[in-house]
Scaffold this motif. Structure first.
Motif, PDB file in Angstrom:
ATOM      1  N   LEU B  14       0.840  -1.207   0.000  1.00 27.77           N
ATOM      2  CA  LEU B  14       0.000   0.000   0.000  1.00 27.77           C
ATOM      3  C   LEU B  14       0.875   1.257   0.000  1.00 27.77           C
ATOM      4  O   LEU B  14       0.687   2.162  -0.812  1.00 27.77           O
ATOM      5  CB  LEU B  14      -0.878   0.017   1.253  1.00 27.77           C
ATOM      6  CG  LEU B  14      -2.245  -0.644   1.189  1.00 27.77           C
ATOM      7  CD1 LEU B  14      -2.859  -0.675   2.572  1.00 27.77           C
ATOM      8  CD2 LEU B  14      -3.137   0.110   0.244  1.00 27.77           C
ATOM      9  N   ALA B  18       1.384   3.924  -3.097  1.00 32.22           N
ATOM     10  CA  ALA B  18       1.025   5.326  -2.861  1.00 32.22           C
ATOM     11  C   ALA B  18       2.216   6.226  -3.166  1.00 32.22           C
ATOM     12  O   ALA B  18       2.093   7.271  -3.806  1.00 32.22           O
ATOM     13  CB  ALA B  18       0.588   5.510  -1.410  1.00 32.22           C
ATOM     14  N   TRP B  19       3.405   5.800  -2.733  1.00 31.88           N
ATOM     15  CA  TRP B  19       4.627   6.571  -2.974  1.00 31.88           C
ATOM     16  C   TRP B  19       4.888   6.684  -4.475  1.00 31.88           C
ATOM     17  O   TRP B  19       5.183   7.763  -4.990  1.00 31.88           O
ATOM     18  CB  TRP B  19       5.789   5.892  -2.250  1.00 31.88           C
ATOM     19  CG  TRP B  19       7.132   6.356  -2.691  1.00 31.88           C
ATOM     20  CD1 TRP B  19       8.028   5.675  -3.446  1.00 31.88           C
ATOM     21  CD2 TRP B  19       7.725   7.629  -2.421  1.00 31.88           C
ATOM     22  NE1 TRP B  19       9.142   6.430  -3.664  1.00 31.88           N
ATOM     23  CE2 TRP B  19       8.989   7.635  -3.053  1.00 31.88           C
ATOM     24  CE3 TRP B  19       7.304   8.760  -1.724  1.00 31.88           C
ATOM     25  CZ2 TRP B  19       9.830   8.735  -2.999  1.00 31.88           C
ATOM     26  CZ3 TRP B  19       8.161   9.853  -1.667  1.00 31.88           C
ATOM     27  CH2 TRP B  19       9.399   9.831  -2.295  1.00 31.88           C
ATOM     28  N   LEU B  22       2.827   9.176  -6.357  1.00 31.90           N
ATOM     29  CA  LEU B  22       3.213  10.587  -6.226  1.00 31.90           C
ATOM     30  C   LEU B  22       4.558  10.869  -6.884  1.00 31.90           C
ATOM     31  O   LEU B  22       4.799  11.978  -7.356  1.00 31.90           O
ATOM     32  CB  LEU B  22       3.282  10.974  -4.739  1.00 31.90           C
ATOM     33  CG  LEU B  22       1.954  11.012  -4.019  1.00 31.90           C
ATOM     34  CD1 LEU B  22       2.144  11.512  -2.598  1.00 31.90           C
ATOM     35  CD2 LEU B  22       0.973  11.912  -4.748  1.00 31.90           C
ATOM     36  N   ALA B  30       1.751   7.086 -13.109  1.00 33.45           N
ATOM     37  CA  ALA B  30       1.355   7.420 -11.737  1.00 33.45           C
ATOM     38  C   ALA B  30      -0.120   7.072 -11.525  1.00 33.45           C
ATOM     39  O   ALA B  30      -0.494   6.537 -10.484  1.00 33.45           O
ATOM     40  CB  ALA B  30       1.595   8.900 -11.473  1.00 33.45           C
ATOM     41  N   ILE B  31      -0.959   7.349 -12.546  1.00 37.94           N
ATOM     42  CA  ILE B  31      -2.388   7.052 -12.398  1.00 37.94           C
ATOM     43  C   ILE B  31      -2.605   5.549 -12.314  1.00 37.94           C
ATOM     44  O   ILE B  31      -3.424   5.068 -11.527  1.00 37.94           O
ATOM     45  CB  ILE B  31      -3.182   7.689 -13.550  1.00 37.94           C
ATOM     46  CG1 ILE B  31      -3.122   9.209 -13.421  1.00 37.94           C
ATOM     47  CG2 ILE B  31      -4.628   7.234 -13.533  1.00 37.94           C
ATOM     48  CD1 ILE B  31      -3.738   9.932 -14.575  1.00 37.94           C
ATOM     49  N   PHE B  34      -1.918   4.508  -8.977  1.00 37.47           N
ATOM     50  CA  PHE B  34      -3.020   4.882  -8.093  1.00 37.47           C
ATOM     51  C   PHE B  34      -4.165   3.868  -8.181  1.00 37.47           C
ATOM     52  O   PHE B  34      -4.781   3.524  -7.171  1.00 37.47           O
ATOM     53  CB  PHE B  34      -3.519   6.285  -8.438  1.00 37.47           C
ATOM     54  CG  PHE B  34      -4.602   6.745  -7.519  1.00 37.47           C
ATOM     55  CD1 PHE B  34      -4.290   7.180  -6.250  1.00 37.47           C
ATOM     56  CD2 PHE B  34      -5.922   6.707  -7.907  1.00 37.47           C
ATOM     57  CE1 PHE B  34      -5.279   7.586  -5.386  1.00 37.47           C
ATOM     58  CE2 PHE B  34      -6.911   7.104  -7.040  1.00 37.47           C
ATOM     59  CZ  PHE B  34      -6.596   7.544  -5.777  1.00 37.47           C
ATOM     60  N   PHE B  37      -3.163   1.008  -6.249  1.00 36.83           N
ATOM     61  CA  PHE B  37      -3.343   1.353  -4.834  1.00 36.83           C
ATOM     62  C   PHE B  37      -4.795   1.128  -4.408  1.00 36.83           C
ATOM     63  O   PHE B  37      -5.061   0.576  -3.340  1.00 36.83           O
ATOM     64  CB  PHE B  37      -2.931   2.812  -4.617  1.00 36.83           C
ATOM     65  CG  PHE B  37      -3.285   3.345  -3.261  1.00 36.83           C
ATOM     66  CD1 PHE B  37      -2.513   3.041  -2.164  1.00 36.83           C
ATOM     67  CD2 PHE B  37      -4.411   4.135  -3.092  1.00 36.83           C
ATOM     68  CE1 PHE B  37      -2.852   3.516  -0.917  1.00 36.83           C
ATOM     69  CE2 PHE B  37      -4.750   4.616  -1.844  1.00 36.83           C
ATOM     70  CZ  PHE B  37      -3.968   4.309  -0.755  1.00 36.83           C
ATOM     71  N   MET B  41      -6.132  -1.300  -1.524  1.00 38.52           N
ATOM     72  CA  MET B  41      -7.004  -0.816  -0.446  1.00 38.52           C
ATOM     73  C   MET B  41      -8.193  -1.754  -0.285  1.00 38.52           C
ATOM     74  O   MET B  41      -8.624  -2.051   0.826  1.00 38.52           O
ATOM     75  CB  MET B  41      -7.537   0.578  -0.784  1.00 38.52           C
ATOM     76  CG  MET B  41      -6.637   1.727  -0.446  1.00 38.52           C
ATOM     77  SD  MET B  41      -6.359   1.893   1.302  1.00 38.52           S
ATOM     78  CE  MET B  41      -7.899   2.618   1.818  1.00 38.52           C
ATOM     79  N   THR B  65     -12.864   6.068 -10.193  1.00 40.36           N
ATOM     80  CA  THR B  65     -11.872   7.138 -10.034  1.00 40.36           C
ATOM     81  C   THR B  65     -10.760   6.981 -11.054  1.00 40.36           C
ATOM     82  O   THR B  65     -10.298   7.972 -11.641  1.00 40.36           O
ATOM     83  CB  THR B  65     -11.297   7.115  -8.605  1.00 40.36           C
ATOM     84  OG1 THR B  65     -12.368   7.074  -7.682  1.00 40.36           O
ATOM     85  CG2 THR B  65     -10.467   8.337  -8.338  1.00 40.36           C
ATOM     86  N   LEU B  69      -9.712   9.731 -13.819  1.00 38.46           N
ATOM     87  CA  LEU B  69      -8.359  10.302 -13.860  1.00 38.46           C
ATOM     88  C   LEU B  69      -7.735  10.111 -15.231  1.00 38.46           C
ATOM     89  O   LEU B  69      -7.146  11.037 -15.801  1.00 38.46           O
ATOM     90  CB  LEU B  69      -7.489   9.642 -12.786  1.00 38.46           C
ATOM     91  CG  LEU B  69      -7.719  10.098 -11.355  1.00 38.46           C
ATOM     92  CD1 LEU B  69      -7.074   9.144 -10.379  1.00 38.46           C
ATOM     93  CD2 LEU B  69      -7.158  11.492 -11.151  1.00 38.46           C
TER      94      LEU B  69
END
Lengths: 99, 83, 217
Positions: B14, B18-19, B22, B30-31, B34, B37, B41, B65, B69
């Motif tokens: 997780l 997340a790191w 970003l 990155a998306i 995410f 991630f 979760m 989401t 994005l």
């Protein structure tokens, strides 16, 4: 250590990570990602902390379920504003050249 | 014991995803991090015996989401590319 | 320099808050017992659904209002007419066509299952929205322009139904206090309305937003 407490601690770390990202990063889309990470961290703390003795608790679970749906609405609104901002930035240049 | 190892691995995954969401230089990757991630979760919610949230997170957090994005990324980068 | 400062502050935050979480004593208020004691009177046997639609129905009512306001705000900031859909590969279209009825079936199952096991209006609405997004992405469902009367009715039906029932039941004493005998039916009716509206609202978040797709190129 129960998994409730472990994931509450992960939630604190995620919140800090998202907050640091929000402060340090300038790109709008990535700030929306950071904002979502903060939200996920807060949700994990809410549920994990309530279940730190290992017994499931329906009240924070229901509240987080509500929170997730509100978070996606907030994300969509933020993205709509970001797209609008981007379109106006791009649109402003040619108008200046015409005028 | 096995359960604790799994929880520890899940916690590390997780934080790592997340790191990466970003810190990865390319925004499209990155998306995707995410979205990964969000799926992790969903696993974490299942471990916290919250199957309702796990279902909602998989459908909304990762699916909707992520689509929003990627769509916004596509619109913004296309506008930049078109210039 | 700024990076280092933020990093140190974030680490301090994690250590302090984490330490506080570990040393935290037992909770002063524990609602688990109350939820379990009242579950029989709530009309459903799944505690999370009971909390969402009976004990804390007020939160859910306001949440739907928040979603509607977010959708209105999105409509206010996107003003381009919808672009013509770009059809995807026929195979993808066929898969989407095949998957849609199954997704609707899953949504109805989740709605029904919410009364006694994990599931409910939120998950069912999300699956419906996912089906709409899938159809849009393969080019079978065009992006939405200004919503017409039918779409507006669909978007607000869940909230209006919930609010009307809350107003009709005010004579029970408290807001959203259901008569125990009818609670199960009332919750199912509200959840059905919410499923349709949430599905449309969540799909609208995508379909209203993606309408300026390709408009510039």
């Amino acid at each position: 250590m129960t998994s409730g407490l472990l994931f509450a601690l992960v939630g604190v770390a995620l919140f800090a990570l998202g907050l640091a990202g929000l402060v340090l990063i300038g790109d709008v889309l990535r700030r929306i990602l950071a904002f979502n990470l903060m939200g996920s961290g807060a949700f994990l703390v809410l549920v994990g902390l309530a279940q730190r003795n290992g017994v499931p608790d329906a009240v924070p679970q229901a509240m987080v379920l509500t929170g997730i749906v509100v978070a996606v609405a907030a994300t969509a609104l933020a993205l709509a504003l970001a797209r609008r901002l981007d379109a106006q930035r791009e649109g402003a240049l040619p108008e200046d050249e015409d005028g | 014991m096995m359960v604790l190892v799994f929880d520890g691995l899940l916690a590390c995954a997780l934080l790592w995803s997340a790191w990466r969401a970003l810190a990865t230089p390319r925004l499209d990757r990155a998306i995707v991090f995410f979205i990964a991630f969000g799926l992790l979760m969903s696993l974490a919610w299942a471990r916290l015996s919250a199957p309702d949230i796990a279902l909602a997170e998989a459908a909304i957090g990762a699916g909707l989401t992520g689509a929003l994005l990627l769509d916004a990324y596509g619109a913004i980068s296309r506008r930049k590319g078109g210039k | 320099m700024k990076r280092l400062a933020v990093f140190c502050l974030a680490c301090a935050f994690v250590v302090l808050t984490g330490g506080a979480l570990i040393e935290l004593g037992p909770a002063a208020i524990d609602l688990r017992g109350q939820v379990a004691a009242q579950l029989a009177a709530s009309g459903v046997s799944h505690p999370v659904t009971a909390v969402l639609l009976n004990f804390r129905g007020y939160d859910t009512l306001l949440e739907v209002a928040v979603l509607l306001i977010a959708l209105l705000a999105i409509l206010a900031v996107t003003d381009k007419p919808p672009a013509a859909p770009v059809p995807a590969h026929p195979l993808l279209q066929a898969v989407a066509r095949g998957a849609t009825p199954a997704m609707i079936l899953v949504a109805v199952y989740l709605l029904w299952a919410g009364a006694h096991r994990p599931g409910g209006a939120f998950q069912a609405g999300a699956v419906l929205a996912a089906a709409a997004v899938l159809l849009h992405l393969v080019g079978l469902l065009p992006g939405w322009g200004a919503p017409g009367l039918r779409l507006r009715l669909g978007l607000t039906a869940g909230f209006a139904l919930f609010l009307a029932l809350a107003a009709a039941l005010l004579s029970q004493g408290a807001l959203l206090q259901y008569p125990p005998a009818a609670a199960g039916t009332l919750i199912l009716v509200i959840e059905a309305g919410l499923t349709v509206s949430l599905g449309l609202i969540l799909a609208g978040l995508f379909l209203f937003l993606s309408r300026d797709e390709g408009g510039e190129t």
